[in-house]
Write a protein that holds these residues in place. Structure first.
Motif, PDB file in Angstrom:
ATOM      1  N   PRO A   1       0.569  -1.276  -0.002  1.00  0.00           N
ATOM      2  CA  PRO A   1      -0.057  -0.047  -0.620  1.00  0.00           C
ATOM      3  C   PRO A   1       0.895   1.096  -0.145  1.00  0.00           C
ATOM      4  CG  PRO A   1      -0.274  -1.541   2.478  1.00  0.00           C
ATOM      5  CD  PRO A   1       0.586  -2.234   1.259  1.00  0.00           C
ATOM      6  N   ARG A   2       0.561   1.767  -1.220  1.00  0.00           N
ATOM      7  CA  ARG A   2       1.215   3.551  -0.838  1.00  0.00           C
ATOM      8  C   ARG A   2       0.153   4.763   0.242  1.00  0.00           C
ATOM      9  NH1 ARG A   2       6.388   2.876  -2.909  1.00  0.00           N
ATOM     10  NH2 ARG A   2       5.624   1.750  -5.052  1.00  0.00           N
ATOM     11  N   CYS A   3       0.946   5.475   1.276  1.00  0.00           N
ATOM     12  CA  CYS A   3       0.034   5.722   1.767  1.00  0.00           C
ATOM     13  C   CYS A   3       0.427   7.562   1.707  1.00  0.00           C
ATOM     14  CB  CYS A   3       0.756   5.623   3.860  1.00  0.00           C
ATOM     15  SG  CYS A   3       0.507   4.001   3.564  1.00  0.00           S
ATOM     16  N   ASN A   4      -0.519   8.023   1.315  1.00  0.00           N
ATOM     17  CA  ASN A   4       0.107   9.371   1.440  1.00  0.00           C
ATOM     18  C   ASN A   4      -1.438  10.215   2.506  1.00  0.00           C
ATOM     19  OD1 ASN A   4       0.611  12.210   0.501  1.00  0.00           O
ATOM     20  ND2 ASN A   4      -0.746  11.586  -0.867  1.00  0.00           N
TER      21      ASN A   4
ATOM     22  N   LEU B   1      -2.176  11.742  17.513  1.00  0.00           N
ATOM     23  CA  LEU B   1      -3.527  11.976  17.356  1.00  0.00           C
ATOM     24  C   LEU B   1      -3.955  11.701  16.008  1.00  0.00           C
ATOM     25  CD1 LEU B   1      -3.417  12.400  20.502  1.00  0.00           C
ATOM     26  CD2 LEU B   1      -5.064  14.577  19.919  1.00  0.00           C
ATOM     27  N   GLN B   2      -2.978  13.317  15.341  1.00  0.00           N
ATOM     28  CA  GLN B   2      -3.231  12.854  13.340  1.00  0.00           C
ATOM     29  C   GLN B   2      -3.388  11.682  12.822  1.00  0.00           C
ATOM     30  OE1 GLN B   2      -4.570  15.795  12.436  1.00  0.00           O
ATOM     31  NE2 GLN B   2      -5.060  15.233  10.813  1.00  0.00           N
ATOM     32  N   ALA B   3      -2.388  10.656  13.033  1.00  0.00           N
ATOM     33  CA  ALA B   3      -2.658   9.451  12.457  1.00  0.00           C
ATOM     34  C   ALA B   3      -4.114   8.793  12.621  1.00  0.00           C
ATOM     35  CB  ALA B   3      -1.895   9.120  13.508  1.00  0.00           C
ATOM     36  N   MET B   4      -4.466   8.911  14.467  1.00  0.00           N
ATOM     37  CA  MET B   4      -6.622   8.823  14.406  1.00  0.00           C
ATOM     38  C   MET B   4      -7.424   9.173  13.265  1.00  0.00           C
ATOM     39  SD  MET B   4      -6.393   6.334  16.569  1.00  0.00           S
ATOM     40  CE  MET B   4      -7.322   6.442  17.166  1.00  0.00           C
ATOM     41  N   LEU B   5      -7.211  10.189  13.692  1.00  0.00           N
ATOM     42  CA  LEU B   5      -8.247  11.388  13.081  1.00  0.00           C
ATOM     43  C   LEU B   5      -7.730  11.380  10.763  1.00  0.00           C
ATOM     44  CD1 LEU B   5      -7.620  14.750  14.366  1.00  0.00           C
ATOM     45  CD2 LEU B   5      -9.860  13.663  14.683  1.00  0.00           C
ATOM     46  N   ASN B   6      -6.168  10.958  10.818  1.00  0.00           N
ATOM     47  CA  ASN B   6      -6.465  10.835   9.119  1.00  0.00           C
ATOM     48  C   ASN B   6      -6.949   9.390   8.781  1.00  0.00           C
ATOM     49  OD1 ASN B   6      -4.693  12.900   8.831  1.00  0.00           O
ATOM     50  ND2 ASN B   6      -3.285  12.009   9.414  1.00  0.00           N
ATOM     51  N   GLY B   7      -7.431   8.357  10.189  1.00  0.00           N
ATOM     52  CA  GLY B   7      -7.680   6.860   9.366  1.00  0.00           C
ATOM     53  C   GLY B   7      -7.145   6.264   9.893  1.00  0.00           C
TER      54      GLY B   7
ATOM     55  N   LEU C   1      -1.407  -3.061  19.360  1.00  0.00           N
ATOM     56  CA  LEU C   1      -3.022  -3.855  18.952  1.00  0.00           C
ATOM     57  C   LEU C   1      -3.245  -3.461  17.719  1.00  0.00           C
ATOM     58  CD1 LEU C   1      -3.882  -3.956  23.029  1.00  0.00           C
ATOM     59  CD2 LEU C   1      -2.948  -5.374  21.359  1.00  0.00           C
ATOM     60  N   GLN C   2      -3.189  -2.390  17.687  1.00  0.00           N
ATOM     61  CA  GLN C   2      -4.183  -1.683  16.697  1.00  0.00           C
ATOM     62  C   GLN C   2      -3.669  -2.377  15.067  1.00  0.00           C
ATOM     63  OE1 GLN C   2      -7.043   2.059  18.632  1.00  0.00           O
ATOM     64  NE2 GLN C   2      -5.625   2.362  16.805  1.00  0.00           N
ATOM     65  N   LYS C   3      -2.516  -1.793  15.296  1.00  0.00           N
ATOM     66  CA  LYS C   3      -1.321  -2.357  14.108  1.00  0.00           C
ATOM     67  C   LYS C   3      -1.474  -3.487  14.099  1.00  0.00           C
ATOM     68  CE  LYS C   3       3.107  -1.091  12.236  1.00  0.00           C
ATOM     69  NZ  LYS C   3       3.588  -2.197  11.771  1.00  0.00           N
ATOM     70  N   LEU C   4      -1.015  -4.599  15.059  1.00  0.00           N
ATOM     71  CA  LEU C   4      -1.695  -6.075  14.737  1.00  0.00           C
ATOM     72  C   LEU C   4      -2.556  -6.678  14.153  1.00  0.00           C
ATOM     73  CD1 LEU C   4       0.299  -7.181  18.273  1.00  0.00           C
ATOM     74  CD2 LEU C   4       1.649  -7.202  15.912  1.00  0.00           C
ATOM     75  N   VAL C   5      -3.596  -5.963  14.667  1.00  0.00           N
ATOM     76  CA  VAL C   5      -4.966  -6.403  14.257  1.00  0.00           C
ATOM     77  C   VAL C   5      -4.927  -5.642  12.812  1.00  0.00           C
ATOM     78  CG1 VAL C   5      -8.112  -5.931  14.388  1.00  0.00           C
ATOM     79  CG2 VAL C   5      -6.613  -6.172  16.092  1.00  0.00           C
ATOM     80  N   SER C   6      -4.683  -4.877  11.921  1.00  0.00           N
ATOM     81  CA  SER C   6      -4.581  -4.444  10.951  1.00  0.00           C
ATOM     82  C   SER C   6      -4.379  -5.162   9.465  1.00  0.00           C
ATOM     83  CB  SER C   6      -4.618  -2.954  10.625  1.00  0.00           C
ATOM     84  OG  SER C   6      -5.083  -2.045  11.104  1.00  0.00           O
ATOM     85  N   GLU C   7      -2.794  -5.857  10.647  1.00  0.00           N
ATOM     86  CA  GLU C   7      -2.130  -6.510   9.735  1.00  0.00           C
ATOM     87  C   GLU C   7      -2.669  -8.618   9.645  1.00  0.00           C
ATOM     88  OE1 GLU C   7       1.985  -4.614  10.730  1.00  0.00           O
ATOM     89  OE2 GLU C   7       1.505  -5.703  11.955  1.00  0.00           O
ATOM     90  N   GLY C   8      -3.291  -8.449  10.746  1.00  0.00           N
ATOM     91  CA  GLY C   8      -4.245  -9.338  10.645  1.00  0.00           C
ATOM     92  C   GLY C   8      -3.474 -11.341  11.988  1.00  0.00           C
ATOM     93  N   GLN C   9      -2.463 -10.717  12.936  1.00  0.00           N
ATOM     94  CA  GLN C   9      -1.931 -11.184  13.399  1.00  0.00           C
ATOM     95  C   GLN C   9      -2.656 -11.068  14.575  1.00  0.00           C
ATOM     96  OE1 GLN C   9       2.137 -10.561  14.049  1.00  0.00           O
ATOM     97  NE2 GLN C   9       2.304  -8.294  12.474  1.00  0.00           N
TER      98      GLN C   9
ATOM     99  N   GLY D   1       1.849  10.959   7.329  1.00  0.00           N
ATOM    100  CA  GLY D   1       2.782  10.887   6.099  1.00  0.00           C
ATOM    101  C   GLY D   1       2.464   9.629   5.017  1.00  0.00           C
ATOM    102  N   ASP D   2       3.921   9.422   5.162  1.00  0.00           N
ATOM    103  CA  ASP D   2       4.011   7.833   3.642  1.00  0.00           C
ATOM    104  C   ASP D   2       3.946   6.265   5.006  1.00  0.00           C
ATOM    105  OD1 ASP D   2       6.670   8.322   4.869  1.00  0.00           O
ATOM    106  OD2 ASP D   2       7.636   8.612   3.453  1.00  0.00           O
ATOM    107  N   LEU D   3       3.079   6.896   6.524  1.00  0.00           N
ATOM    108  CA  LEU D   3       3.572   5.349   7.255  1.00  0.00           C
ATOM    109  C   LEU D   3       1.851   5.201   7.182  1.00  0.00           C
ATOM    110  CD1 LEU D   3       5.197   3.528   8.771  1.00  0.00           C
ATOM    111  CD2 LEU D   3       5.112   5.389  10.655  1.00  0.00           C
ATOM    112  N   CYS D   4       2.018   3.970   7.420  1.00  0.00           N
ATOM    113  CA  CYS D   4       0.245   3.571   7.181  1.00  0.00           C
ATOM    114  C   CYS D   4       0.209   2.450   8.450  1.00  0.00           C
ATOM    115  CB  CYS D   4       0.277   2.082   5.693  1.00  0.00           C
ATOM    116  SG  CYS D   4      -0.344   2.813   4.322  1.00  0.00           S
TER     117      CYS D   4
END
Length: 449
Positions: A26-29, A320-326, A122-130, A330-333
């Motif tokens: 995925p390309r993050c922007n 906080l902005q990462a949460m508001l961004n969804g 935990l949110q990262k691990l859930v998103s990654e299917g771990q 920046g380029d980090l998912c």
């Protein structure tokens, strides 16, 4: 030559596969924070924000120690202000010259660690299917089982989501560090404590009520470590904070190049509550850069899922902005929007709880969110005096960090957890949050007219 040709073909094939994998990634922007040219350009009233300043400054003048406030809206930093002092006392002796809160002063986040370390992991691990939130905890921690000596049973079917809902059956504070309370589970060694956490007994039948508990998040921190094979601090610092460019968000910061001068001080006499509390190895000096929470400091070597993280308003604004961004910056998912929605959805046991996050579901939460936040607002607080709020309806984030425990106890014998700083409006959060929304709403009303 045939060997060389085969090797060249293999290398070419490997590079082609790597390129294809890179293309598939995925390309993050995502938006990144920038300074608002003026409060009005971001929908705020300068006059209204001056009232926020006046509220906090009034408390500082009356004896409240120190605070830092940051407001973001629509991806812009609207306000970044500091008030009062990061240190006023050494023990009970006032300093000859108080040390002011600076822009980069780091605060002990206390239970905001639960969100910006454990929940982010935990949110990262859930998103990654771990990680499967509906899976039993014992799928990840096989030793988490009922024992013959347990009066209340239910661990073997307890799910990860039950821990996140604070409905798992655990008491709020196991006090592993204090043998008078923890008894057979007494530990002041991290490895030993990690073995004891899954053995902690249930105090009520899981799923029958909501009881906010540090034990839940100590277990969740251990779960992150088992899944990733890394200690919690290593994982979040290397996988989240460093890629985001956060330079002042750490566990055990005094071991990572910072000095005590960089921190807002907390309790005047360590964890002793002026001598009312005692247990082995108790600290009695004014705390600066050492986590206040006793379980985190004595039993978990400063790194725990429930407490131990230090940060600044500027660094937390990015999270906080990462949460508001969804889910990214920046380029980090980091995680996906669906995972965020799952984590901020209401618990069936108590709508003011999400998965760890607190929710502005009803007037019971006005003490934290104030009276004007939307019913979609969520966030968390920390015992040392920290508040973070995220309101997706207004695309708004607020960070209020204080060192309200850097003040005298009101009556140590009567209540060893009640400090003078707790009495001020700034230390109770809601009035500051309301004033921020009044500054926003006043401007919106003016614009409409």
């Amino acid at each position: 030559m045939a060997c060389n040709a085969a090797l060249a073909l293999a290398v070419t094939s490997t590079l082609s596969m790597a390129a294809s994998a890179d293309e598939a990634a995925p390309r993050c922007n995502y938006p990144v924070l920038r300074e608002a040219p003026s409060p009005e350009s971001a929908g705020f009233s300068s006059t209204g924000l001056a009232r926020v300043d006046a509220l906090i400054q009034q408390d500082i003048a009356a004896g409240f120690p120190g605070a830092a406030l940051l407001i973001i809206k629509d991806g812009r930093i609207v306000k970044h202000s500091q008030y009062g002092y990061r240190q006023k006392y050494s023990g009970h002796t006032p300093l000859k010259k108080f040390k002011p809160v600076l822009k980069d002063t780091q605060f002990d986040l206390a239970s905001n660690t639960k969100m910006y370390a454990t929940n982010f992991a935990l949110q990262k691990l859930v998103s990654e299917g771990q990680l499967d939130l509906q899976a039993p905890v014992r799928q990840y921690l096989p030793e988490f089982i009922d024992r013959d000596s347990d009066d209340i049973r239910g661990k073997e079917t307890l799910r990860v989501i039950d821990l996140l809902h604070h409905a798992a059956g655990f008491s709020p504070d196991p006090q592993y560090h204090n043998p008078q309370v923890s008894k057979a589970l007494f530990s002041q060694e991290r490895a030993k404590t990690l073995g004891f956490i899954p053995l902690s007994p249930l105090s009520y039948e899981p799923g029958t009520r909501t009881a906010y508990s540090d034990t839940d998040y100590m277990l969740l921190g251990l779960l992150v470590e088992r899944i990733t094979g890394e200690r919690l601090d290593h994982y979040v610092e290397q996988q989240i904070y460093e890629p985001l460019g956060l330079q002042r968000t750490h566990f055990n910061p005094l071991r990572k190049g910072f000095s005590a001068e960089d921190f807002a001080a907390t309790e005047l006499m360590g964890n002793s509550r002026d001598g009312v509390i005692t247990f082995p190895n108790i600290r009695k000096h004014t705390l600066r850069g050492e986590v206040h929470d006793e379980k985190a400091f004595y039993s978990m070597d400063g790194v725990s899922g429930h407490a131990g993280l230090f940060s600044t308003t500027g660094d937390l604004a990015v999270l906080l902005q990462a949460m508001l961004n969804g889910g990214g910056y920046g380029d980090l998912c980091l995680f996906d929007r669906e995972t965020i929605q799952a984590f901020i959805s209401p618990s069936p046991h108590n709508p003011t709880f999400g998965l760890g996050w607190r929710r502005n579901a009803n007037e019971d939460m006005h003490w934290m969110f104030g009276e004007l936040a939307s019913d979609k607002a969520y966030g968390h607080t920390g015992w040392t005096g920290t508040l973070t709020m995220i309101d997706p309806v207004h695309n708004l984030g607020l960070v209020l960090l204080t060192n309200k425990k850097h003040s005298a106890l009101i009556d140590a014998e009567q209540n060893s957890n009640r400090f003078e700083g707790d009495q001020f409006a700034t230390g109770r959060y809601g009035a500051v949050a309301t004033a921020v929304y009044e500054a926003l709403l006043q401007n919106e009303t003016t614009s409409v007219n």
